[in-house]
Design an enzyme around this catalytic site. Structure first.
Site, mmCIF file in Angstrom:
data_model
loop_
_atom_site.group_PDB
_atom_site.id
_atom_site.type_symbol
_atom_site.label_atom_id
_atom_site.label_comp_id
_atom_site.label_asym_id
_atom_site.label_seq_id
_atom_site.Cartn_x
_atom_site.Cartn_y
_atom_site.Cartn_z
ATOM 1 N N ALA A 175 0.229 -1.445 -0.007
ATOM 2 C CA ALA A 175 0.096 -0.363 -0.408
ATOM 3 C C ALA A 175 0.681 1.543 0.221
ATOM 4 C CB ALA A 175 -1.066 0.123 0.964
ATOM 5 N N GLY A 188 0.783 -5.385 1.539
ATOM 6 C CA GLY A 188 -1.132 -5.148 0.026
ATOM 7 C C GLY A 188 -0.494 -5.456 -1.675
ATOM 8 N N GLU A 218 -0.730 -9.035 -0.906
ATOM 9 C CA GLU A 218 -2.349 -9.177 -0.573
ATOM 10 C C GLU A 218 -3.185 -9.233 -1.799
ATOM 11 O OE1 GLU A 218 -1.792 -6.106 2.606
ATOM 12 O OE2 GLU A 218 -2.884 -8.193 3.586
ATOM 13 N N GLU A 228 4.685 -5.682 7.274
ATOM 14 C CA GLU A 228 4.608 -4.133 7.564
ATOM 15 C C GLU A 228 4.641 -4.220 9.083
ATOM 16 O OE1 GLU A 228 2.882 -6.306 5.840
ATOM 17 O OE2 GLU A 228 1.061 -5.634 4.479
HETATM 18 C C1 HXC Z 1 5.079 3.950 -0.842
HETATM 19 C C2 HXC Z 1 6.910 3.097 -2.052
HETATM 20 C C3 HXC Z 1 6.541 1.985 -1.672
HETATM 21 C C4 HXC Z 1 5.793 1.821 -1.343
HETATM 22 C C5 HXC Z 1 8.219 1.695 -2.791
HETATM 23 N N1 HXC Z 1 8.220 3.465 -2.743
HETATM 24 N N2 HXC Z 1 7.306 1.128 -1.714
HETATM 25 N N3 HXC Z 1 5.804 4.818 -2.025
HETATM 26 N N4 HXC Z 1 4.472 3.164 -0.690
HETATM 27 N N5 HXC Z 1 4.922 0.412 -0.630
HETATM 28 C C6 HXC Z 1 8.648 4.168 -3.689
HETATM 29 C C7 HXC Z 1 9.579 4.264 -2.622
HETATM 30 O O1 HXC Z 1 9.934 5.495 -1.315
HETATM 31 C C8 HXC Z 1 10.985 5.231 -4.352
HETATM 32 O O2 HXC Z 1 10.812 7.008 -4.055
HETATM 33 C C9 HXC Z 1 10.802 4.202 -5.369
HETATM 34 O O3 HXC Z 1 9.229 3.857 -4.761
HETATM 35 C C10 HXC Z 1 11.223 3.164 -5.628
HETATM 36 O O4 HXC Z 1 11.494 2.274 -4.418
HETATM 37 P P1 HXC Z 1 13.374 2.496 -3.706
HETATM 38 O O5 HXC Z 1 13.161 1.919 -1.991
HETATM 39 O O6 HXC Z 1 14.427 3.382 -4.229
HETATM 40 O O7 HXC Z 1 13.440 0.621 -4.003
HETATM 41 P P2 HXC Z 1 14.307 -0.295 -3.718
HETATM 42 O O8 HXC Z 1 15.978 0.036 -3.168
HETATM 43 O O9 HXC Z 1 15.026 -1.416 -4.779
HETATM 44 O O10 HXC Z 1 14.097 -1.390 -2.753
HETATM 45 C C11 HXC Z 1 12.694 -1.878 -2.966
HETATM 46 C C12 HXC Z 1 11.943 -2.333 -2.302
HETATM 47 C C13 HXC Z 1 11.441 -0.786 -0.744
HETATM 48 C C14 HXC Z 1 13.117 -2.756 -0.696
HETATM 49 C C15 HXC Z 1 10.549 -2.961 -2.353
HETATM 50 O O11 HXC Z 1 11.024 0.144 -2.013
HETATM 51 C C16 HXC Z 1 10.091 -1.239 -0.098
HETATM 52 O O12 HXC Z 1 11.073 -1.859 0.573
HETATM 53 N N6 HXC Z 1 9.111 -0.748 -0.023
HETATM 54 C C17 HXC Z 1 8.315 -0.808 1.044
HETATM 55 C C18 HXC Z 1 7.729 -1.983 0.867
HETATM 56 C C19 HXC Z 1 6.552 -2.450 2.339
HETATM 57 O O13 HXC Z 1 6.975 -1.989 3.639
HETATM 58 N N7 HXC Z 1 5.302 -2.337 1.725
HETATM 59 C C20 HXC Z 1 4.544 -2.966 2.541
HETATM 60 C C21 HXC Z 1 3.597 -1.458 3.036
HETATM 61 S S1 HXC Z 1 1.807 -1.501 3.597
HETATM 62 P P3 HXC Z 1 11.410 7.792 -4.382
HETATM 63 O O14 HXC Z 1 10.391 8.985 -4.752
HETATM 64 O O15 HXC Z 1 12.537 7.345 -2.865
HETATM 65 O O16 HXC Z 1 11.742 7.500 -5.471
HETATM 66 C C22 HXC Z 1 0.775 -2.167 3.240
HETATM 67 C C23 HXC Z 1 0.031 -2.623 4.397
HETATM 68 C C24 HXC Z 1 -1.331 -2.969 2.949
HETATM 69 O O17 HXC Z 1 0.875 -2.848 2.085
HETATM 70 C C25 HXC Z 1 -2.507 -2.518 3.944
HETATM 71 C C26 HXC Z 1 -3.578 -1.620 4.043
HETATM 72 C C27 HXC Z 1 -4.524 -1.110 4.666
#
Ligand code: HXC
Length: 255
Positions: free
Chosen positions: A65, A110, A113, A133
């Site tokens: 998400a 997400g 999911e 998460e």
């Molecule tokens: C918003 C995101 C994002 C996310 C990545 N980006 N994941 N933006 N939400 N979930 C953005 C980064 O901020 C970055 O933007 C760009 O995408 C590229 O990501 P990087 O981190 O630079 O890439 P990389 O180094 O290759 O790392 C990839 C990654 C990492 C390991 C996947 O991006 C990561 O850990 N992302 C978050 C994963 C996460 O925690 N997901 C769960 C979210 S909570 P910029 O602008 O800096 O270029 C969830 C809850 C669901 O999903 C339920 C909700 C009700």
């Protein structure tokens, strides 16, 4: 409706929906859910489409998400955002046609999911899976806690949910999270081949087998068996006559 995030391509009775927001690794925001809801309604109304595939553009299927959208949410808004995603992913399960996730890269939070809301999952060997998460001090909100344990069993689900660790495609295959792993460049060809196989079967039979199987897993065994018998019977006139006659006459059925 004009789509900003989703691209749709329909050919040979197969709809491919691509999430195209690679600059944010296809993170799911409110706009995504509006568009996906609309696409589900449109594809459901198009009786020529027999299979739907969901994939992501770039190096991610979906990295979760949208954290940037969630950061300022109140608890009430968080609950609504969770419900929104749960409802849309539930609609995928309720679609009559099979929905396949083509997991091209990161399927996190997400994103995993969403993939689990599909009927089954085919992954690139480079794909990575996780429910990270807890790294953010959060828990899944799009039914990840419920679907993961049902798909892979309690212990593997709790391992992933409590460590937040990413696993690779081979481990995902081992625990039953994905059904097949292929080389990245073959992913879409392979999935279209599988979708083409499904599209060549009795279209009503495919819809009913999805319905009875999904309904059955949420019912008791006996209720599921009753439903199966009823739908089995109704298939004779729907398509069974055509399919069984074609078999006996050693030709392909013309559905
Ligand atoms: C918003 C995101 C994002 C996310 C990545 N980006 N994941 N933006 N939400 N979930 C953005 C980064 O901020 C970055 O933007 C760009 O995408 C590229 O990501 P990087 O981190 O630079 O890439 P990389 O180094 O290759 O790392 C990839 C990654 C990492 C390991 C996947 O991006 C990561 O850990 N992302 C978050 C994963 C996460 O925690 N997901 C769960 C979210 S909570 P910029 O602008 O800096 O270029 C969830 C809850 C669901 O999903 C339920 C909700 C009700």
């Amino acid at each position: 409706m004009n789509y900003n995030i989703l691209k749709i391509d329909i050919a040979d009775k197969i709809a491919v929906v691509t999430i195209d927001r690679p600059e944010a690794l296809n993170a799911l925001n409110s706009e995504f859910f509006k568009e996906m809801d609309d696409i589900i309604a449109n594809i459901s109304a198009d009786k020529d489409v027999r299979v739907m595939i969901i994939t992501g553009m770039g190096k991610a299927f979906v990295a979760g998400a949208d954290i940037a959208e969630m950061i300022d949410m109140t608890p009430e808004q968080g609950t609504s955002f969770s419900k929104l995603g749960q409802n849309v992913f539930r609609s995928l399960e309720k679609m009559e046609i099979p929905v396949i996730a083509a997991i091209n890269g990161f399927a996190l939070g997400g994103g995993l999911e969403l993939a689990m809301g599909c009927d089954f999952r085919i992954a690139s060997s480079k794909a990575k899976f996780g429910q990270p998460e807890v790294n953010l001090g959060m828990i899944p909100g799009y039914a990840g806690t419920q679907r993961l344990s049902r798909l892979v069993g309690l212990a593997d689900a709790l391992y992933m949910l409590t460590t937040g660790e990413m696993i690779g495609a081979q481990d995902a295959l081992r625990i039953g999270l994905v059904q097949k792993v292929v080389e990245p460049e073959q992913l879409m060809d392979e999935i279209k081949k599988i979708a083409g196989t499904i599209a060549s079967k009795g279209p009503t039979a495919v819809r009913k087998v999805k319905y009875v199987t999904r309904k059955g897993i949420l019912s008791t065994f006996d209720e599921g068996c009753d439903l199966e018998s009823e739908y089995f019977g109704s298939q004779f006139k729907a398509e069974g006559e055509v399919g069984m006659r074609a078999f006996l006459e050693k030709r392909k059925p013309d559905w």
